[in-house]
Design a protein around this motif. Structure first.
Motif, PDB file in Angstrom:
ATOM      1  N   TRP A 131       0.826  -1.205   0.000  1.00  0.00           N
ATOM      2  CA  TRP A 131       0.000   0.000   0.000  1.00  0.00           C
ATOM      3  C   TRP A 131       0.871   1.271   0.000  1.00  0.00           C
ATOM      4  N   GLY A 132       2.133   1.138  -0.409  1.00  0.00           N
ATOM      5  CA  GLY A 132       3.021   2.291  -0.435  1.00  0.00           C
ATOM      6  C   GLY A 132       3.369   2.834   0.937  1.00  0.00           C
ATOM      7  N   SER A 133       3.190   2.034   1.974  1.00  0.00           N
ATOM      8  CA  SER A 133       3.420   2.496   3.353  1.00  0.00           C
ATOM      9  C   SER A 133       4.543   1.712   4.010  1.00  0.00           C
ATOM     10  N   PRO A 134       5.455   2.406   4.695  1.00  0.00           N
ATOM     11  CA  PRO A 134       6.497   1.696   5.448  1.00  0.00           C
ATOM     12  C   PRO A 134       5.924   0.739   6.488  1.00  0.00           C
ATOM     13  N   LEU A 135       4.712   1.005   6.947  1.00  0.00           N
ATOM     14  CA  LEU A 135       4.081   0.125   7.942  1.00  0.00           C
ATOM     15  C   LEU A 135       3.789  -1.257   7.373  1.00  0.00           C
ATOM     16  N   TYR A 136       3.696  -1.349   6.035  1.00  0.00           N
ATOM     17  CA  TYR A 136       3.394  -2.625   5.385  1.00  0.00           C
ATOM     18  C   TYR A 136       4.494  -3.030   4.410  1.00  0.00           C
ATOM     19  N   THR A 194       1.427 -13.537 -13.185  1.00  0.00           N
ATOM     20  CA  THR A 194       1.828 -12.493 -12.245  1.00  0.00           C
ATOM     21  C   THR A 194       3.344 -12.286 -12.284  1.00  0.00           C
ATOM     22  N   ILE A 195       3.757 -11.012 -12.413  1.00  0.00           N
ATOM     23  CA  ILE A 195       5.191 -10.716 -12.442  1.00  0.00           C
ATOM     24  C   ILE A 195       5.619  -9.801 -11.287  1.00  0.00           C
ATOM     25  N   GLY A 196       4.675  -9.067 -10.678  1.00  0.00           N
ATOM     26  CA  GLY A 196       5.014  -8.134  -9.617  1.00  0.00           C
ATOM     27  C   GLY A 196       3.862  -7.201  -9.348  1.00  0.00           C
ATOM     28  N   LYS A 197       4.168  -6.010  -8.848  1.00  0.00           N
ATOM     29  CA  LYS A 197       3.156  -5.021  -8.495  1.00  0.00           C
ATOM     30  C   LYS A 197       3.478  -3.699  -9.212  1.00  0.00           C
ATOM     31  N   THR A 198       2.509  -2.785  -9.215  1.00  0.00           N
ATOM     32  CA  THR A 198       2.755  -1.450  -9.759  1.00  0.00           C
ATOM     33  C   THR A 198       2.696  -0.429  -8.637  1.00  0.00           C
ATOM     34  N   ASN A 199       3.542   0.573  -8.740  1.00  0.00           N
ATOM     35  CA  ASN A 199       3.744   1.517  -7.645  1.00  0.00           C
ATOM     36  C   ASN A 199       2.540   2.425  -7.418  1.00  0.00           C
ATOM     37  N   VAL A 200       2.378   2.871  -6.163  1.00  0.00           N
ATOM     38  CA  VAL A 200       1.240   3.700  -5.746  1.00  0.00           C
ATOM     39  C   VAL A 200       1.714   4.770  -4.765  1.00  0.00           C
ATOM     40  N   PRO A 201       0.957   5.844  -4.594  1.00  0.00           N
ATOM     41  CA  PRO A 201       1.208   6.740  -3.458  1.00  0.00           C
ATOM     42  C   PRO A 201       0.768   6.062  -2.161  1.00  0.00           C
ATOM     43  N   GLU A 202       1.203   6.598  -1.064  1.00  0.00           N
ATOM     44  CA  GLU A 202       0.894   6.015   0.248  1.00  0.00           C
ATOM     45  C   GLU A 202      -0.605   5.846   0.441  1.00  0.00           C
ATOM     46  N   PHE A 203      -1.026   4.598   0.652  1.00  0.00           N
ATOM     47  CA  PHE A 203      -2.429   4.231   0.819  1.00  0.00           C
ATOM     48  C   PHE A 203      -3.295   4.793  -0.315  1.00  0.00           C
ATOM     49  N   ALA A 204      -2.707   4.917  -1.501  1.00  0.00           N
ATOM     50  CA  ALA A 204      -3.419   5.365  -2.712  1.00  0.00           C
ATOM     51  C   ALA A 204      -4.011   6.762  -2.562  1.00  0.00           C
ATOM     52  N   ALA A 205      -3.434   7.582  -1.705  1.00  0.00           N
ATOM     53  CA  ALA A 205      -3.970   8.920  -1.455  1.00  0.00           C
ATOM     54  C   ALA A 205      -3.195   9.949  -2.270  1.00  0.00           C
ATOM     55  N   ASN A 240       6.253   7.261  -2.664  1.00  0.00           N
ATOM     56  CA  ASN A 240       6.147   6.762  -1.294  1.00  0.00           C
ATOM     57  C   ASN A 240       7.542   6.486  -0.759  1.00  0.00           C
ATOM     58  N   LYS A 241       7.629   6.250   0.555  1.00  0.00           N
ATOM     59  CA  LYS A 241       8.920   6.036   1.199  1.00  0.00           C
ATOM     60  C   LYS A 241       9.441   4.615   1.012  1.00  0.00           C
ATOM     61  N   VAL A 242       8.612   3.704   0.518  1.00  0.00           N
ATOM     62  CA  VAL A 242       9.048   2.328   0.329  1.00  0.00           C
ATOM     63  C   VAL A 242       9.803   2.175  -0.992  1.00  0.00           C
ATOM     64  N   PHE A 243       9.233   2.715  -2.072  1.00  0.00           N
ATOM     65  CA  PHE A 243       9.798   2.495  -3.401  1.00  0.00           C
ATOM     66  C   PHE A 243      10.227   3.775  -4.124  1.00  0.00           C
ATOM     67  N   GLY A 244       9.838   4.943  -3.621  1.00  0.00           N
ATOM     68  CA  GLY A 244      10.199   6.170  -4.311  1.00  0.00           C
ATOM     69  C   GLY A 244       9.124   6.633  -5.280  1.00  0.00           C
ATOM     70  N   THR A 245       9.529   7.455  -6.263  1.00  0.00           N
ATOM     71  CA  THR A 245       8.600   8.132  -7.165  1.00  0.00           C
ATOM     72  C   THR A 245       8.547   7.454  -8.525  1.00  0.00           C
ATOM     73  N   THR A 246       7.344   7.297  -9.052  1.00  0.00           N
ATOM     74  CA  THR A 246       7.163   6.837 -10.429  1.00  0.00           C
ATOM     75  C   THR A 246       7.150   8.060 -11.345  1.00  0.00           C
ATOM     76  N   LEU A 247       7.893   7.975 -12.444  1.00  0.00           N
ATOM     77  CA  LEU A 247       8.047   9.111 -13.349  1.00  0.00           C
ATOM     78  C   LEU A 247       7.250   8.908 -14.632  1.00  0.00           C
ATOM     79  N   LEU A 286      -1.899  13.170   3.893  1.00  0.00           N
ATOM     80  CA  LEU A 286      -2.791  12.059   4.207  1.00  0.00           C
ATOM     81  C   LEU A 286      -3.197  12.094   5.678  1.00  0.00           C
ATOM     82  N   ALA A 287      -2.261  12.380   6.567  1.00  0.00           N
ATOM     83  CA  ALA A 287      -2.595  12.469   7.994  1.00  0.00           C
ATOM     84  C   ALA A 287      -3.648  13.543   8.231  1.00  0.00           C
ATOM     85  N   ASP A 288      -3.509  14.674   7.549  1.00  0.00           N
ATOM     86  CA  ASP A 288      -4.500  15.749   7.693  1.00  0.00           C
ATOM     87  C   ASP A 288      -5.865  15.301   7.206  1.00  0.00           C
TER      88      ASP A 288
END
Length: 464
Positions: free
Chosen positions: A94-99, A121-132, A138-145, A339-341
């Motif tokens: 979910w793009g979160s360090p917690l997961y 299945t080959i893998g996953k596609t990157n997302v912002p933290e909790f898709a927000a 995100n801090k897990v994988f970085g930025t998709t360009l 997201l916290a806000d």
């Protein structure tokens, strides 16, 4: 191996070539892994790639075909699932360090259907933290360009999916959409993304089966391929009580383009409700002119969607607080501030606030039902801006007008969200510096097939 087949071929052609044994699933996987190796290190679209398991899956697909087993419509196609969709045995963060190390034990329904259809299945596609948010970092994988201009955003939250598609790393992609997460990245990357009617693509498991702002849906490089994936994703399931009853097979046949007698409502800004970048507005206006020249009856018209502002923001905050509030309380420093806000905004909501939002949502549904009595499709911007610099979290202004929050520039997408209507982003033009711009087509609830027919016609106009 089919000499004419490549990773840029349509998903339909790739699947047909595998079924005819013109190319093996192993060979098709090798082609895609080569493209991933070429482009993913720079673009960062696909995460948690597992080549060894992907090769095992491709080998099993070839063996199944050789044994004479009846195969599904996606048989042998490499597939990377959005990293918010749980895939048994594959890391889902979910793009979160917690997961960051989370590995689900079961597939969710959308994944079940794609895998049952034969995808590898080959893998996953990157997302912002909790898709927000509609910028994928995100801090897990970085930025998709952005694959067209890597200094720019690929959009989000299905940004990894849209980028991987446009770059030829995968032939099809899944996503989800609350405030534009299938549509905005499609527009930014020059692919097709569809938010289906509420209930068209059932989801399970959910913490709340009655929460209906977010839906799953398909992405592809063209409308015909998108219809193929929708035929796999759509259809009822007993675990999803709000699922529409039409079978997914309704979308399986080739979609026929049609503009005959089409009544088009065209609006660049929904009567001043949206601030829209001038170059984006020009593309939408050109789409209207092209539709008119092709024989559609185009009128300047729009529904009153102003109540969607409070409706969407209230339901989004309520949803985020209900789903993530306890996690934020336990880990207050583990969320990005925007997201916290948004989660905390849900803490002060009262029952009366939520009731008001649902009352307005009901009224918006009635507004659209009435509007579509006089029009077949609404054409408007997908995103109010072209792809913005990747080092920004969100656009801070449009045409000199400030955008106060990370949601303000997405109104053209999230106003449609709370109507429950199906909407699709179709590439139609570019800015002066070559950045992709899509147009958004909206149809009545349940009219997904008709929307695809119109989208194909628009796609053909865009390529003339």
């Amino acid at each position: 191996m089919s000499s004419s087949l490549s990773v840029d071929s349509t998903a339909r052609d790739q699947a047909a070539a595998v079924r005819r044994r013109e190319i093996s699933a192993r060979e098709l996987l090798d082609l895609h892994l080569a493209r991933i190796a070429e482009r993913n290190p720079r673009l960062n679209a696909i995460v948690s790639l597992d080549e060894a398991r992907a090769r095992e899956g491709a080998a099993a697909a070839d063996e199944a075909l050789a044994s004479g087993t009846q195969v599904g419509p996606l048989h042998g196609l490499p597939f990377a699932f959005k990293d918010t969709h749980q895939v048994a045995g594959w890391r889902t963060t979910w793009g979160s360090p917690l997961y960051a190390d989370h590995v689900p034990e079961r597939d969710e329904l959308l994944v079940e259907r794609v895998r049952a259809a034969g995808a590898v299945t080959i893998g996953k596609t990157n997302v912002p933290e909790f898709a927000a948010g509609s910028h994928t970092f995100n801090k897990v994988f970085g930025t998709t360009l952005n694959p067209v201009d890597p200094t720019r955003s690929a959009g989000g939250s299905s940004g990894g999916a849209a980028c991987a598609l446009a770059a030829g790393m995968v032939p099809l992609a899944d996503g989800s959409d609350m405030g534009g997460s299938l549509r905005n990245p499609a527009s930014f990357c020059g692919v097709v993304g569809m938010r289906p009617s509420l209930g068209r693509v059932p989801e399970w498991p959910l913490y709340n089966q009655w929460e209906t702002t977010s839906v799953g849906g398909p992405m592809a490089r063209n409308v015909g391929d998108l219809a193929l994936l929708l035929s796999v994703l759509a259809g009822p399931d007993p675990r999803a009580p709000q699922a529409l009853g039409d079978p997914g097979s309704a979308f399986a046949a080739p979609v026929a383009a049609s503009l005959s007698g089409l009544r088009v409502a065209l609006s660049v800004d929904l009567g001043g409700a949206l601030e829209v970048d001038h170059e984006v507005a020009a593309v939408v206006e050109q789409a209207g002119a092209s539709l008119a020249a092709a024989g559609a009856r185009v009128a300047s018209a729009y529904p009153d969607l102003a109540p969607a502002e409070d409706t969407f923001r209230t339901l989004r905050a309520w949803h985020f607080q209900a789903k993530l509030g306890s996690l934020l309380a336990a880990h207050p420093d583990a969320f990005k501030p925007s997201l916290a806000d948004n989660i905390r905004a849900g803490e002060s909501l009262t029952g009366a606030d939520v009731a008001r939002a649902y009352t307005r949502r009901t009224a918006l549904s009635e507004t659209m039902r009435s509007f579509f009595g006089d029009h077949d499709v609404l054409v408007l911007p997908v995103s109010q801006v072209p792809p913005f610099p990747a080092d920004q979290e969100f656009p801070t202004e449009i045409n000199g007008q400030p955008m106060a929050t990370y949601l303000d520039w997405m109104r053209s997408a999230y106003f449609v969200t709370v109507t429950g209507c199906p909407a699709i982003s179709v590439p139609f033009g570019t800015t002066s510096d070559g950045l992709p711009v899509g147009v958004q087509l909206v149809a009545p609830h349940g009219a997904d097939l008709r929307l695809l027919e119109v989208a194909l016609a628009v796609e053909e106009l865009a390529t003339r």
